[in-house]
Structure formats: structure tokens, C-alpha cells
Design a protein around this motif. Structure first.
Motif, PDB file in Angstrom:
ATOM      1  N   GLU A  44       3.932   1.921  -1.989  1.00  0.00           N
ATOM      2  CA  GLU A  44       4.356   2.024  -3.391  1.00  0.00           C
ATOM      3  C   GLU A  44       5.729   1.365  -3.539  1.00  0.00           C
ATOM      4  OE1 GLU A  44       5.154   2.167  -6.966  1.00  0.00           O
ATOM      5  OE2 GLU A  44       3.182   3.024  -6.493  1.00  0.00           O
ATOM      6  N   ARG A 104       7.897   1.606  -5.934  1.00  0.00           N
ATOM      7  CA  ARG A 104       8.940   2.480  -6.483  1.00  0.00           C
ATOM      8  C   ARG A 104       8.717   3.895  -5.948  1.00  0.00           C
ATOM      9  NH1 ARG A 104      10.211   0.163 -12.597  1.00  0.00           N
ATOM     10  NH2 ARG A 104       9.835  -2.035 -12.094  1.00  0.00           N
ATOM     11  N   HIS A 105       8.154   4.778  -6.759  1.00  0.00           N
ATOM     12  CA  HIS A 105       7.879   6.134  -6.286  1.00  0.00           C
ATOM     13  C   HIS A 105       6.579   6.624  -6.896  1.00  0.00           C
ATOM     14  CE1 HIS A 105       9.200   7.751 -10.192  1.00  0.00           C
ATOM     15  NE2 HIS A 105      10.204   6.896 -10.121  1.00  0.00           N
ATOM     16  N   TRP A 124       5.399   6.711 -10.941  1.00  0.00           N
ATOM     17  CA  TRP A 124       6.594   6.341 -11.711  1.00  0.00           C
ATOM     18  C   TRP A 124       6.260   5.770 -13.087  1.00  0.00           C
ATOM     19  CZ3 TRP A 124       7.649   1.411 -13.488  1.00  0.00           C
ATOM     20  CH2 TRP A 124       6.845   0.372 -12.985  1.00  0.00           C
ATOM     21  N   ASN A 125       5.075   5.201 -13.254  1.00  0.00           N
ATOM     22  CA  ASN A 125       4.758   4.543 -14.520  1.00  0.00           C
ATOM     23  C   ASN A 125       3.800   5.418 -15.340  1.00  0.00           C
ATOM     24  OD1 ASN A 125       4.771   2.359 -16.424  1.00  0.00           O
ATOM     25  ND2 ASN A 125       2.824   1.678 -15.605  1.00  0.00           N
ATOM     26  N   GLU A 167       7.085   5.159  -0.101  1.00  0.00           N
ATOM     27  CA  GLU A 167       7.666   4.770  -1.378  1.00  0.00           C
ATOM     28  C   GLU A 167       8.772   3.743  -1.154  1.00  0.00           C
ATOM     29  OE1 GLU A 167       7.486   8.484  -4.236  1.00  0.00           O
ATOM     30  OE2 GLU A 167       8.261   9.107  -2.279  1.00  0.00           O
ATOM     31  N   ASP A 168       9.214   3.127  -2.241  1.00  0.00           N
ATOM     32  CA  ASP A 168      10.256   2.086  -2.164  1.00  0.00           C
ATOM     33  C   ASP A 168       9.862   1.000  -1.161  1.00  0.00           C
ATOM     34  OD1 ASP A 168      12.611   0.833  -2.868  1.00  0.00           O
ATOM     35  OD2 ASP A 168      13.843   1.962  -1.445  1.00  0.00           O
ATOM     36  N   HIS A 228       1.886  -4.158 -12.700  1.00  0.00           N
ATOM     37  CA  HIS A 228       3.109  -4.387 -11.943  1.00  0.00           C
ATOM     38  C   HIS A 228       2.852  -4.806 -10.500  1.00  0.00           C
ATOM     39  CE1 HIS A 228       4.051  -1.358 -15.108  1.00  0.00           C
ATOM     40  NE2 HIS A 228       5.058  -2.162 -15.311  1.00  0.00           N
TER      41      HIS A 228
END
Length: 468
Positions: free
Chosen positions: A38, A40-41, A44-45, A184-185, A219
């Protein structure tokens, strides 16, 4: 946790949202080694910003689905959507996800008076698609939702709603407990899907997998631009009001979620006396707070008795909608899978897709091929966004016009019924009065002497009237 070391797994999933986490959970439960990447986390969206309604079906209307693929395949797809709903119900329990706040029932209401269409749809859903539904007449809808904006309704007693934001994080926790590893990240820099072992490159590590599942949205970025460009990005915004107290209880007594047939409104009561409301949509990103006023006005339009409600929270997220209105589920090439395009589809559909893909990889389940008619279609880029914006505005405008016309006709029918009732009452009262006596034709009138007929003139004597 970020991926900082090289890794070798059976299945790599790109995206830790509602599309990717069901794949991870199902595959891990079936014994596969799973890694989720992922950028981001988790959630998140849009996955972490949705209303949590779970009901059977797809974004494509059932009649269009039958016309596209035929009745038998449509029934198969509908059955899969019901399996997805049961997947969500089985996992969204208070024991597994505390605070999930599950409640039963969903109501789809019509903005126009469409009683004949309602009967036809109920027959299709109940008889052909084995779905538990009830038809609600106008009076029953308005007894539960005190507004003249809605007419007939279709009630789904087996549908339900949950706290959507807690659900996505609960799925991640369940997947981790089953053995999946979520990083994540950790954005994906490149993918090489060739060969038996596919290669994925991240900023700080490399990963190899027998199967890659693209479970992202708009994304996904440069490495997966082909997939991203098949989706029309749509941002939807939602609010939760401040507590409304008794005025909400006097206005809405239905405890489930409510959607309208045009996809404009979607709302339900939360926390006892707050109203959660989603509307409108745009094809451009904006600050969610900008839409608080628009949603306030929409609530006041539908339920004027609530007045101008105070908004406590506003949020939004981008979803990807497909050109054909169905999700993208299947195998792009050997070992490279896609589960995407869940805008307007519902939680049940992404859950079902996760089950299908995991079971196909590990068990050879081929039912994902039912989605083959709904191939990847380019969404038009910036031009597609502009067209989508215009179409959306036109759709909302036509919906409003159709609703206004339906309400006008309803008022006209009510006035006509009142006029007819008054006419019937006037005729009834006229029929109870004593009629005036009318003399028979040529007969004597009471109180008046019969007129005497004048005697005939006397006959003339012989000789009179000649030669005088």
C-alpha cells in the motif's frame, strides 16, 4: 510497517483497500503466503470513507445486465453478489470488529410515480433472481420518510449496513491474523509480470510472487497506468450532522439505509439522532468542506421540516467508475489479476471479487470468467472527466425535472379527486330535496279552474252571406 527487505510470496496484492483486503483475507485463510503493498495507509481513500451499505446487485441496472449477457449469466452474477454480501456479514461481527454497528434493512425509493415498473422489478428480483424483496406503496414509504419527494419503494430485508470506516480496518486486522503481511507506505515503482515468478520493485525492496493482484483504484500510478485509465475518477462527499433530537425521529422512522433510484441521495440515521448523508458527486477533486452547504441544502429540500441542519463532519474520496457500469474482475494475463472499478458497486461486490480471485488462484474456480464481457475500456482521460461531469449534471437535472413533474401530477390528481368528491356530494344533497310537483302535460294545475273551451260558432242559415 514499510517493506524494507526482499520478500518471496505466493500472492502479492497491490492496494490495501476494499478491493485488495478481501483477496488477502481469503487467500491467507486458504493457506497461501500473502503480501499486500500500500502506497499510503490502509483505507486512506474512498475505502475508508463510505456509508457501509451492503445489498445484492451491481451498479448496472438489472434490466441492462440481462440485455447485455442474458438471463442465465445474469442470474449467476447476481448469485455471486449475494455471496459477497454474506462474506461481509460473516466477518462484520462485533466479536471480529468491535463497534461495527450492524443494522438491518435497505430501502430503494423512486423519485417518480412508477408503480407498474415496481411490479415488474419485484417479479424479476423475486422470481428470476431469488432475492427477498418487498414492494412498498407510496403511503408506506411516506409513513417512514415524511416527504413528498419519494413515491414507491423496494425494501430489501436481508440488506444491512455497517460502520464502513471500521470495516476496512477490521478487514486488515483479520487478514493479518490469518497470516497476510500488509506493508504501508510502500508504493510500487515497477512490475514485471513476465515469467512464472513475477517481480515487483518498491523504493526500498524487491518482491517476487507467483501471482500479482492489482487491487487499486485511480491512484495506481505510472506502473499501472493502463488500468487506471480505464476508470473515470468520481469524488463523492458525505456528512454527518450534529444531533437532531426529536425532530429527526418525527421525520424519519426507517432504521436502515435509503437510496433513491437515480443515485442522487444516500442516507441513514447513525448514533440514534444523527443523519449521515452522501451527495453530490464530482469528477474533480476539491476540499470536502466546500460541499457541506450543498448537502445542507439537499437535506432541507427533501426534509424541509428539519430546517438547516448543523454539520459536524464532512469527508470524501475518489472512486473509479467503469464505462460499462460493472466491476473489473479477472485475469489480464497468466498470473496477473485485476479487481477494480468498484465505484457505485457496494461492499458486497468487492468482497465477492476477493473470494473469486483467491479461490481461482488456489482452487481453480473459473467463475470469474462471468465478468469477461466487461473488458477494460478506456475512460477518455480529461475529456472523459469533462463528459462525465456534464452527464452527471444532466442526470441530476433530468432527475429533478422528472421528480417535479411527478409531484405536479400527483397534486393535480389530488385536486381532481377533491373536485369529484365535491361534485358527488353536491349531487347527493340535490337528490335528497323534495322535488317540485309538476302538472301532467295538458292537465289542470291545483288551485286553478279548468279553462273553458269556447263554444263552436253557430251554423249560418240558408241565404245568409250571399249577394248582400
Amino acid at each position: 510497517m514499510r517493506l524494507t527487505f526482499d520478500l518471496d510470496v505466493d500472492i502479492c496484492i497491490v492496494g490495501a483497500g476494499l478491493a485488495g483486503l478481501p483477496v488477502a483475507l481469503e487467500a491467507a485463510r486458504l493457506g497461501a503466503s500473502v503480501a499486500v503493498l500500500e502506497g499510503r495507509h490502509v483505507g486512506w481513500n474512498a475505502s475508508g470513507h463510505q456509508l457501509g451499505t451492503v445489498m445484492p446487485g451491481y451498479g448496472l441496472p438489472i434490466g441492462e445486465l440481462i440485455a447485455r449477457i442474458g438471463l442465465e449469466d445474469a442470474r449467476e452474477l447476481w448469485g455471486l453478489s449475494k455471496e459477497g454480501a454474506e462474506f461481509v456479514r460473516a466477518n462484520a461481527t462485533e466479536e471480529s470488529i468491535p463497534g461495527i454497528a450492524l443494522s438491518e434493512g435497505a430501502l430503494e425509493v423512486s423519485n417518480v410515480d412508477a408503480g407498474e415498473q415496481l411490479i415488474s422489478r419485484l417479479q424479476t428480483l423475486g422470481e428470476d433472481f431469488d432475492t427477498e424483496v418487498e414492494g412498498w406503496q407510496v403511503d408506506r414509504v411516506r409513513e417512514q420518510l415524511r416527504t413528498d419527494r419519494y413515491f414507491h419503494g423496494v425494501y430489501y430485508p436481508r440488506a444491512f449496513q455497517i460502520d464502513g470506516r471500521k470495516y476496512v480496518h477490521g478487514l486488515a486486522a483479520l487478514a493479518r491474523r490469518a497470516g497476510a503481511r500488509i506493508f504501508e507506505d510502500t508504493p510500487v515503482v515497477s512490475i514485471d509480470p513476465s515469467g512464472i515468478r513475477k517481480r515487483i520493485v518498491t523504493p526500498s525492496a524487491r518482491l517476487r510472487a507467483s501471482h500479482i493482484v492489482l487491487a487499486g483504484n485511480i491512484h495506481l500510478g505510472a506502473p499501472l497506468r493502463r488500468l487506471s485509465e480505464t476508470l473515470l475518477p468520481v469524488w463523492r462527499y458525505a456528512t454527518v450532522t450534529e444531533p437532531l433530537g426529536e425532530r429527526l425521529a418525527d421525520t424519519i422512522t426507517f432504521e436502515g439505509s435509503v437510496t433513491d433510484t437515480d443515485g442522487v441521495d444516500h442516507f441513514r440515521i447513525v448514533d440514534g439522532d444523527r443523519l449521515m448523508w452522501a451527495s453530490p458527486e464530482t469528477t474533480w477533486a476539491a476540499r470536502p468542506r466546500r460541499f457541506a452547504g450543498a448537502i445542507q441544502r439537499r437535506i432541507s429540500t427533501i426534509f424541509p421540516q428539519l430546517g438547516k441542519v448543523a454539520i459536524s463532519e464532512v469527508w470524501g474520496g475518489a472512486v473509479g467508475e467503469t464505462v460499462h457500469g460493472m466491476p473489473q474482475i479477472g485475469q489480464l494475463r497468466k498470473g496477473l489479476w485485476v479487481t477494480s472499478g468498484f465505484g457505485r458497486q457496494g461492499l458486497n461486490t468487492s468482497a465477492m471479487a476477493g473470494q473469486l480471485i483467491a479461490r481461482s488462484i488456489l482452487w481453480g474456480d473459473e467463475r470469474w470468467r462471468l465478468f469477461s464481457p466487461f473488458e477494460l475500456v478506456w475512460a477518455g482521460g480529461p475529456t472523459g472527466r469533462a463528459a462525465g461531469h456534464v452527464i452527471g449534471m444532466w442526470g441530476r437535472g433530468s432527475s429533478a425535472a422528472a421528480g417535479a413533474l411527478a409531484r405536479y401530477r400527483e397534486r393535480a390528481r389530488a385536486k381532481e379527486r377533491i373536485r369529484e368528491a365535491r361534485l358527488v356530494e353536491a349531487n347527493r344533497q340535490a337528490g335528497t330535496r323534495s322535488p317540485r310537483p309538476r302538472p301532467p302535460p295538458g292537465g289542470p294545475q291545483p288551485g286553478r279552474p279548468r279553462p273553458q273551451r269556447p263554444p263552436p260558432p253557430a251554423a249560418a242559415s240558408p241565404g245568409e252571406g250571399e249577394g248582400a
